[in-house]
Every structure is written in C-alpha cells, then in structure tokens.
Scaffold this active site. Structure first.
Site, PDB file in Angstrom:
ATOM      1  CD  GLN A  24      -2.741  -1.145   2.531  1.00  0.00           C
ATOM      2  OE1 GLN A  24      -3.063  -0.115   3.101  1.00  0.00           O
ATOM      3  NE2 GLN A  24      -3.037  -2.347   3.016  1.00  0.00           N
TER       4      GLN A  24
ATOM      5  CB  CYS B 180      37.320 -16.335 -19.645  1.00  0.00           C
ATOM      6  SG  CYS B 180      38.028 -14.692 -19.915  1.00  0.00           S
TER       7      CYS B 180
ATOM      8  CG  MET C 143      41.920 -21.527 -22.546  1.00  0.00           C
ATOM      9  SD  MET C 143      41.333 -21.116 -24.187  1.00  0.00           S
ATOM     10  CE  MET C 143      42.876 -20.687 -25.007  1.00  0.00           C
TER      11      MET C 143
ATOM     12  CG  HIS D  70      32.792 -15.145 -21.056  1.00  0.00           C
ATOM     13  ND1 HIS D  70      32.825 -15.521 -19.731  1.00  0.00           N
ATOM     14  CD2 HIS D  70      33.851 -14.317 -21.243  1.00  0.00           C
ATOM     15  CE1 HIS D  70      33.855 -14.932 -19.137  1.00  0.00           C
ATOM     16  NE2 HIS D  70      34.500 -14.210 -20.036  1.00  0.00           N
TER      17      HIS D  70
ATOM     18  CD  GLU E 110      29.836 -17.618 -19.499  1.00  0.00           C
ATOM     19  OE1 GLU E 110      30.473 -16.852 -18.751  1.00  0.00           O
ATOM     20  OE2 GLU E 110      30.371 -18.399 -20.301  1.00  0.00           O
TER      21      GLU E 110
END
EC number: 6.3.4.2
Length: 553
Positions: A196, A383, A386, A520, A522
């Site tokens: 509220q 990254c 490796m 990357h 991902e």
C-alpha cells in the site's frame, strides 16, 4: 508504433523485476508480437564493467560488445530478440551525454537541469533503444526501471517515464509495479501495508500503476488481493500473485494463468493471437523428470554470491533440460583449495573453472585443474579457466615450473599468458592497450567468429567455426604454443586476424574430456536450445559418473 510497458519496483530490491519483465515479454512474443526489453540502471557508473561481482553480480556481454546488467541475460534467455548496447543505460551515461552536449553548446546557454534536460535525455535513450531492436520495429518495448520507488537515484527515471506516458497518449504506455507482500511468521499472516505504501509513493510522483505484481513466498489469497486492490485503486483482476517457485521457467505460465498478458493487451489496445506456452511447459517437464544425475564443481572466488555466475548457472540448467540430466552444482572457494588441498573434489563428476580477474585464488584453481587432468575428470575452463589450464599444463607437463600470467606475476620469465597490446575490433579497426590503460571498456569485447581445427573435439561440438562473445584482456602467448603442443596440448581454434588461441583441448589419449575456451559460451545459451558446449560437458560428466558407479559395483 511501439508501445511501452514500464516495470517498476517497490519496498525492497532483488524481488525479480528482470525475471518478471522477461516473463511478460516471453508471453507477448508467444502471442506473435515483436518485443524488446530495456534496463535503466540508476547508478552513476557508466557501465557495470569495473564493478565488483560481489556488489553487482555478473556482467552480461552483448553481441556488440556492451558490458551490461545481468538482467539482459534473462531477457535474451526468455525471448528471441538479441540485446545490444542500447538496451541498457545508466545515470552515468545519461549525465555524460548531457554534459557533452552542454560543452558543445547544444543547449544555447540555457541552465541545464534535471528537468527537462536529464529527463528528456532519458526519454531519447529509451526511444532510441526500442528503435534499435534486432527484431525490427517492436510492437512492445518493456522498460525495467532499476532500484525501488523512493530511491533518490531512481526519481529522474520515474519522472521521465511519467512524462513519456503523458506525451505518447492513451493506450500507448502502461505501468506494472512489482512489490513485496511479506509473510510475518510470528503473526502467521501476509502483510499488505508495504505494498500500500509503495503504491502510494508511486502515485505521489504522478504514476498510477495499471497492474500490481505482488511477490510473496506463497500464493496470495483472494481476500488479501481484494484488500490490496481497494487500498491501491488497482482493479482486483490486475492484482497478480507471484509466489516463489523452484524454477524461473515456470513464471511465464504463472503470469499467463492470471491473465497478465491479456491485461497488457487490453490496456495498450493490442490485437494478438492467443498465447502458446507449450515450449515452456515442455522445458519444465524435462527439468523435473531427469533420467540421470551428476554433480559439477564450480571452482571460483566469487562463490559466496552466485549471481556472479548467473549465465553460467543457467547454461548448465539448459544443458540439464536437453540432456535429461539433473545437474547439481557445488560451489567451491578456490582459496580454500589453496589451504586444504583437493580432497573436496574427489566425489565430483566434472570440474568447471569460470572466468574472473586478479591473482587471488588462482593457485587454488590451478590445483583443481591439475586434479581434473590427472584424475581424468571432465574439465571445462572458461576465459581465465582456459588460461589457468594452459599455465597448469606448462608447469606440470611441459616442465616450465615458473610459468604464469603477467596479470599475476609481471616478472615471470615464462609468460605463458600475457597482455595483448593490439587487436582488431568488430569494425576492423585497430585497438591498442597497455598496462596503464583505463580498466573501463579496454577489453576484447563482443562476438567474434573463428575457424575450428578439423578432427578436434571442438569440431565435434561446434562444427566448422565458432561465434562466441568475449570479455578479457589477457591471451595465451603464441610464443609458447610450440612447447605446449609438443607436450600434447591442442589449440583447436584461433582468431582469423590475430591468430590468437581461442580453444584448447587435450587429446583423448591423454584425457577423456578436457576443454578450455577463451570466450564466454554461457552468454549465448538459451533454455529453448541449450548450448552445444555445455551439453557436451554435461554428457561427459554423466559418462564419468556412470563409469564411476560401475567401478564401485
């Protein structure tokens, strides 16, 4: 003409505005509408690139090389539209742009103020971001306003949204407000008062929400929704309950079942086909009914805040969906490995070392990599992961005992990983950097395509070439590649222009599955398709698990 949905937040941060915005976008896209999303961040940093992961979480990198908020990762995972630099901007960028204009004399000697100059600039950025959408002119642009109502930093963004709504006219913009309805255990009930007050605060600055998304740890009963409706002046069917679930991929169906998309279409006078969320139902079904199970150890130094690895965690979940394998992730602090050794890794089915910066914790990661290599446990290095795999191989296989990266040791005679000082950007222009360069915006960033060496594991996974996103300053030093290859290491992909190593692997004669990538992956994984590298990694972990079980029997 593009229509706008502004998503605001109240009471507390971290309620999931990004997930809510992405879920709404997914439903609207399933109705055949072209949708894009934008994130407005109130902090003064120009971008999150130099912010600590502990403070901000992951930095998501777009195809065009922008370092952005992690919510853009959610956007790309939920809809097909790709994000760009224009999809995320900050107070820092707005002020930088306005001050540059003032210095040029664009304001013709006027006093430059928050209203109208800053708010006008925000509106221009929003419209420019929507217009640059990769899907073409979008039917709907969903704009997430960072922070919470009442924050002094957010006020210019909220004022700009209010002005923009007024300027565009009726049925051209609407407001969705995400707020908290906490459960008080001692009282045994949900409390609506924070919601509220949050709506009241929003109304004080001239914004009247069309829809309330009420976050709670449980479904909000109808009588509480009616109470919220009465005190907030929002119709009861527009007070939507959003409760905790075990998978974010259940949220589009949750919101659709309560009619959120229909409310938005009615408010914006959009004509669209019925929603088809079957792909989301199928994903959830696969996620909840795996045929096997593996445990993967993620070895990093930001493991106390898993938001630092958000895209990586989601990529493993996507692989879980597409390999019918439940993936349990164990977060392992690399500094603890430095002190206590690698015994905590011996039950794992695979080891993953993600990206990162700085020296702290690197020797623990190298210990984990050596364990994975010697114990023949599947390994994926991303990254920095490796680079450290190359350093470990140089030290323990090739015999360069003091091999290191110049990021960690400027005086090492064997600079196996070093700072590259010159490279080509996406437009083919030469970029240069030195150790003294500013940290912000000086990395190799964005997508780059490179060919893959035939006959390698990389080719089995990707095919002829790979196109992935980068975020790094240091590279494997080509001067040491002949020695590394002499020890058995394979450089399986290189950049076409600078001939820099992009992927490495060990032959199956040395290890069943050992891969490192400089990019990357991902950032390009989605729940709809998964990602070939993560699927291969999870399959390797499953094969290792099954072989381990057979050995024990």
């Amino acid at each position: 003409m593009t229509k706008y949905v502004f998503v605001t937040g109240g009471v507390v941060s971290s309620l999931g505005k990004g997930i809510a915005a992405a879920s709404l976008a997914a439903i609207l896209e399933s109705r055949g509408l072209k949708v894009t999303l934008l994130k407005l961040d109130p902090y003064i940093n120009v971008d999150p690139g130099t912010m600590s992961p502990f403070q901000h979480g992951e930095v998501f990198v777009t195809e065009d090389g922008a370092e952005t908020d992690l919510d853009l990762g959610h956007y790309e995972r939920f809809i097909s539209t790709k994000m760009r630099k224009a999809n995320n901007f900050t107070t820092g960028q707005i002020y930088e742009s306005v001050i540059r204009k003032e210095r040029r004399g664009d304001y013709l000697g006027k006093t430059v103020q928050v209203i109208p100059h800053i708010t006008n600039e925000i509106q221009a950025f929003v419209e420019r971001g929507a217009a640059s959408a990769t899907c073409g002119e979008p039917d709907v642009a969903i704009v997430e306003v960072g922070g919470t109502v009442g924050d002094i930093e957010s006020l210019p963004f909220l004022e700009a949204a209010r002005q923009m709504s007024l300027r565009l006219g009726r049925n051209s913009a609407c407001f969705v407000h995400l707020t908290l309805v906490p459960f008080i255990a001692t009282a045994g009930e949900l409390k609506t008062k924070p919601t509220q007050h949050s709506v009241q605060k929003l109304r004080e600055i001239g914004i009247y929400p069309n829809v309330l998304l009420c976050r709670a740890d449980r479904r909000i009963p109808d009588d509480e929704r009616a109470k919220i409706s009465m005190f907030s002046n929002v119709p009861e069917d527009a007070v939507i309950s959003v409760w905790d679930v075990d998978s974010i991929y259940k949220i589009p169906q949750m919101l659709h079942d309560q009619g959120l998309d229909e409310l938005i279409c009615e408010e914006l006078k959009l004509t669209a086909r019925p929603a088809d969320l079957s792909i989301w139902s199928e994903m959830v079904e696969k996620l909840e009914n795996p045929k096997s199970e593996v445990t993967i150890g993620m070895v990093g130094k930001y493991v106390e805040l898993t938001e630092s690895y958000k895209s990586l965690i989601e990529a493993l979940r996507h692989a879980s969906i597409h390999t019918s394998t439940k993936v349990n992730i164990e977060y392992i602090d690399s500094e603890e490995l430095e002190e206590n050794g690698v015994d905590s890794l011996k039950h794992l089915d695979a080891v993953l070392v993600p990206g990162g910066f700085g020296r702290r914790g690197t020797e623990g990661k190298i210990k984990a990599i050596r364990y994975a290599r010697e114990a023949k446990v599947p390994y994926l290095g991303i990254c920095l992961g490796m680079q450290l795999a190359v350093i470990e191989f140089a030290r323990d296989v090739v015999g360069l005992k003091d091999a290191n990266s110049t990021e960690f040791d400027q005086d090492t005679p064997n600079r196996v990983v070093a700072l590259i000082t010159e490279w080509y950007d996406r437009e083919g222009k030469v970029e240069k950097r030195t150790e003294e360069s500013d940290l912000g915006g000086t990395m190799r960033l964005g997508s780059q395509r490179c060919p893959i060496k035939p006959g390698t594991m990389a080719e089995e996974i990707y095919g002829k070439d790979v196109n992935e996103r980068h975020r790094h300053r240091y590279e494997v030093n080509n001067r040491f590649v002949p020695q590394l290859e002499g020890g058995g290491l394979i450089i399986s992909a290189r950049t076409p222009s600078e001939d820099l190593p992009e992927m490495m692997e060990l032959p199956r004669s040395m290890h069943p599955w050992f891969v490192g990538v400089q990019f990357h992956p991902e950032f390009t994984s989605t729940p709809r398709d998964g990602h070939p590298l993560f699927k291969a990694f999870v399959e390797a972990a499953r094969a290792h698990h099954e072989a381990s079980v057979e050995e024990k029997v």
